[in-house]
Design a protein around this motif. Sequence first.
Motif, short mmCIF file in Angstrom:
data_model
loop_
_atom_site.label_atom_id
_atom_site.label_comp_id
_atom_site.label_asym_id
_atom_site.label_seq_id
_atom_site.Cartn_x
_atom_site.Cartn_y
_atom_site.Cartn_z
N GLU A 205 0.83 -1.20 0.00
CA GLU A 205 0.00 0.00 0.00
C GLU A 205 0.87 1.25 0.00
N ILE A 206 1.90 1.20 0.83
CA ILE A 206 2.78 2.36 0.95
C ILE A 206 3.51 2.60 -0.36
N VAL A 209 1.19 4.18 -2.85
CA VAL A 209 0.89 5.59 -2.58
C VAL A 209 2.10 6.46 -2.90
N ARG A 366 -3.61 -0.26 -8.23
CA ARG A 366 -4.65 0.14 -7.30
C ARG A 366 -4.97 -1.04 -6.38
N LEU A 367 -5.54 -0.71 -5.25
CA LEU A 367 -6.04 -1.77 -4.37
C LEU A 367 -7.52 -1.95 -4.66
N GLU A 368 -7.98 -3.16 -4.64
CA GLU A 368 -9.43 -3.30 -4.75
C GLU A 368 -9.91 -4.28 -3.71
N LYS B 12 -18.13 5.64 -4.04
CA LYS B 12 -17.48 4.39 -4.41
C LYS B 12 -18.47 3.25 -4.24
N ARG B 48 -8.76 5.99 0.75
CA ARG B 48 -8.04 5.35 -0.35
C ARG B 48 -8.31 6.03 -1.69
N CYS B 51 -6.12 9.01 -1.89
CA CYS B 51 -4.70 8.70 -2.04
C CYS B 51 -4.37 8.11 -3.41
N GLY B 52 -5.38 7.84 -4.20
CA GLY B 52 -5.11 7.24 -5.51
C GLY B 52 -4.98 5.73 -5.44
N LEU B 53 -5.34 5.11 -4.32
CA LEU B 53 -5.26 3.66 -4.22
C LEU B 53 -6.51 3.00 -4.79
N SER B 54 -7.55 3.78 -4.94
CA SER B 54 -8.82 3.23 -5.37
C SER B 54 -9.49 4.27 -6.27
N VAL B 55 -10.04 3.81 -7.38
CA VAL B 55 -10.66 4.77 -8.31
C VAL B 55 -12.11 5.03 -7.90
N VAL B 68 -8.12 13.45 -8.75
CA VAL B 68 -7.86 12.04 -8.40
C VAL B 68 -8.06 11.09 -9.58
N PHE B 69 -8.86 11.51 -10.56
CA PHE B 69 -9.07 10.63 -11.71
C PHE B 69 -7.91 10.71 -12.69
N PRO B 72 -3.24 11.06 -10.67
CA PRO B 72 -2.84 10.35 -9.44
C PRO B 72 -1.33 10.42 -9.18
N GLU B 73 -0.53 10.46 -10.26
CA GLU B 73 0.92 10.48 -10.07
C GLU B 73 1.37 11.79 -9.40
N LYS B 76 0.51 11.63 -5.73
CA LYS B 76 1.42 10.79 -4.95
C LYS B 76 2.66 11.54 -4.49
N TYR B 81 1.38 8.76 3.56
CA TYR B 81 0.29 7.84 3.88
C TYR B 81 0.76 6.85 4.93
N SER B 83 -0.78 3.45 6.68
CA SER B 83 -1.93 2.57 6.55
C SER B 83 -2.31 1.95 7.88
#
Lengths: 368, 246
Positions: A205-206, A209, A366-368, B12, B48, B51-55, B68-69, B72-73, B76, B81, B83
């Motif tokens: 995750e880190i 990010v 990405r995480l899902e 989401k 998330r 943070c760009g971890l999830s769309v 964010v869409f 994302p780069e 970052k 972050y 977790s």
Amino acid sequence: MKQLFSFVKKEFYQVFRDPKSLVMLFGMPIIQIVLFGFALTNEIKNANIAVVDNAKDLASQQIINKIVGSKFFSVQKNLVSSSQIDAAFKEGKIKLAVVFPANFNADLLHLNKTSMQVIADASDPNTSLTLSSYIAAIVADYQTQFSVGKSIPYSIKPEVRMLFNPDLRGAPNFVPGVMAMVLLLVCVMMTSVSIVREKEMGTMEILLVSPVKPLMVIVAKAIPYLVLSLINLAAILLLSVYALELPIKGSVLLLVGESTLLIITALSLGLLVSTVTSSQQAAMFISFIGMMLPTLLLSGYMFPIENMPVALQVISNIVPAKWYYIIVKAVMLKGLGIASIWKETLILAGMTVFFLVVALRKFKIRLE
Amino acid sequence: METVIKTNKLTKRFADFVAVDEISFDVHKGEIFGFLGANGAGKTTAMRMLCGLSVPTSGEATVAGFDVFTQPEEIKKNIGYMSQKFSLYEDLTVLENIQFYGGIYGLTNREIKEKSAELTEKLGLQKEAKKLVRSLPLGWKQKLSFLVAIVHQPKIVFLDEPTGGVDPSMRREFWDLIYDAADKGITIFVTTHYLDEAEYCNRVTIMVDGKIEALDSPSGLREKFGVQKIDEVFYQLARKAKRSGD
């Protein structure tokens, strides 16, 4: 660059703090050389051989008919001269050649004895021994038939010559096999675990990010194993040259280059496994079952591929070890150059690119 | 006041489950912005997405001025972050962790050196600097983890339940570090389910079933709901929840 450097450094620290993987990395080649050093016997069917008949008389024809009639051999009819046979051996097209001298029949009738030459490709000592003993048996059989009802003993002597490995030592055969096994297994297993570990530990995750790119993660993970595998390779080669007294006939540089290619192939495969699995166990399992068994069974190292059912022969083409095994045998034992192995090299390179591209595409940002 | 995070109807969906339902809010620069909610309320999912971890499925959001869409780069590079799962490498030493994170965020060797000295001193970890992180007590790990998350001086740091499983006095020390960072102008976006921690935030959002049910300063919330403590606000709102925590 700085990013990559920090990343690679971290990977090195982690590798060296994991004694289990180090044992696997360096213990395996030694154990393998000991374990698989023992020769395995195997029956051969339809081995490609050549027959050069300089006599073209009754006796030679009768023996040739017996050879053709046996299920062990498949005579390549297009090979008729000694120079063609030399080339065929180097290319690995034939395993054995039988040469009848002129006056074969005449000598047998007038001098009561004659001889013939049997040349075998001994880079695979098991096969060459088995095949030449089959020939000897056929000739002995003919000799007995021929002598029936005659008062004088007649003798036909097959003079066996072992090409490439005259002492018929097992080492030449298993060293290339062990090299393929060790490099593949170690690289695939080790790397397959490395990305999954980040997923399991939550550090992925880190990384996701952070601004690091997937390609960098993959390259950074591969570099330590590449370095360690090269050390491993050096150890195996030194062991085989000095402990097993097996000289490297071809170019050492070429051998190392080809091995580096295989290592990269294996690393990319490992990374691919790593990106598509989600637990270390799964990654280990897939790389073990997916690599160990095919490498052992389908590379041609333990069992000759030409004896396998067609389906398995086809499948063996996707086993990287098969191509590497051919390459190493050619360079190490036969002393051949790149000209004769460029096809195999290209296949390995193609596999590498394929694995890497898929690994990169499967790398989830990405995480899902 | 400068706005560093802006969301508009951010949503989401996972199949037919709406994890985050049209949330809209602004976060100001240098603010400590708390995200409160029961387990399963959608806090982590919301974070998330930022943070760009999830769309996100729909809606709009910008973080540090970037979309964010589409960017994302860029986001970052501007965020830190931490977790829910502990996020340092346990098989690396304290210093090696700092070096690694400093390195991947592009700090120079000199900056990394200075940061390493500063961080270990701040935490009183000089003696432990060369020990494996594995050997540190959880509270120290969490604090180190936070300082590593802001080692590159991000504009915003996202903390996902940073004090989970830590004892109260350690939590107090952890919040001191958060205040320090906020004083330096780093915006703090923190999720928690410790209600007392809500009092430490400048503004608090309470999420129930993926929706924002309340958003104000802690004192504003108490006034609005006519209660003494944030706890009571939370219980009043949480009683309406249909989802059970996981």
